[in-house]
Design a protein around this motif. Structure first.
Motif: not given
Length: 226
Positions: A31-35
């Motif tokens: 998953v993409h980490v938005k931080n």
């Protein structure tokens, strides 16, 4: 500020700043980490997390990691969320009593501030910082040295000297905290500059947020200790 198509998962590991491995049911997803911050105290193995499913078929990852459960408290760690929530909050009349126009990404000097607010009575620059670092119900910023943060504070001081209202809005991406203080242990210069900014007329505000599985909303002021 709302999310769509959220789902819970279990954090496993984080190979780099941009991705994580999360267990969703019997499937291990990248998953993409938005931080891109360190967030080591949040992303610990087996922590429960909230993901938002992305419908873009061209993306390599179909989920974004947006929140994490730390000791029974949901903490939003989406670095884009504070600006969105702040824009909604200011536009709704929560900071200024009169009707205002809110613009994003307004340039002043050598910086581009997150929000510029204007009415018949005022012209104000607002820089927004999201805060996720918490220990014993005390929140701190930054979680890593930030020369950019110091630059923004210096520009806010210049704006205040030029007659603008200047604000640093610290959006605490969780509920149930006691107070905010600068993280002098990690970046002493930021703490010193923050104190100088307050002395120069920059308003230092901290507000907590109600974080749910699919939303984050700015709520109540919390004390700031400089």
């Amino acid at each position: 500020m709302n999310y769509k198509n959220t789902i819970r998962g279990i954090f496993k590991d984080r190979p780099n700043r941009f991705i994580a491995h999360v267990q969703i049911g019997d499937q291990l997803e990248t998953v993409h980490v938005k931080n891109t911050g360190r967030c080591r105290e949040l992303l610990v193995p087996e922590a429960e997390v909230i993901l938002e499913k992305n419908d873009n078929p061209a993306r390599k990852t179909k989920y974004d990691l947006i929140s994490v459960n730390k000791e029974g408290r949901w903490i939003n760690m989406d670095s884009q969320a504070p600006n969105k929530a702040a824009e909604e909050w200011v536009a709704a009349g929560n900071l200024f009593p009169e009707k205002v126009t809110v613009r994003r990404e307004k340039t002043y000097g050598n910086s581009r501030f997150d929000l510029y607010v204007e009415s018949g009575k005022r012209k104000a620059f607002i820089e927004v910082k999201g805060v996720t670092l918490e220990e014993n119900n005390i929140v701190r910023f930054p979680d890593a040295p930030t020369e950019r943060g110091i630059k923004h504070l210096c520009e806010l001081m210049h704006a205040a000297a030029d007659g603008y209202e200047a604000y640093l809005l610290l959006v605490i991406q969780m509920k149930g905290v006691k107070y905010f203080e600068p993280n002098r242990e990690t970046h002493p210069e930021f703490g010193e500059t923050l104190k100088a900014a307050a002395d120069a007329g920059v308003h230092i505000l901290a507000y907590d947020c109600a974080v749910t599985e699919d939303s984050m909303k700015i709520c109540d002021p919390i004390p700031v200790r400089l």
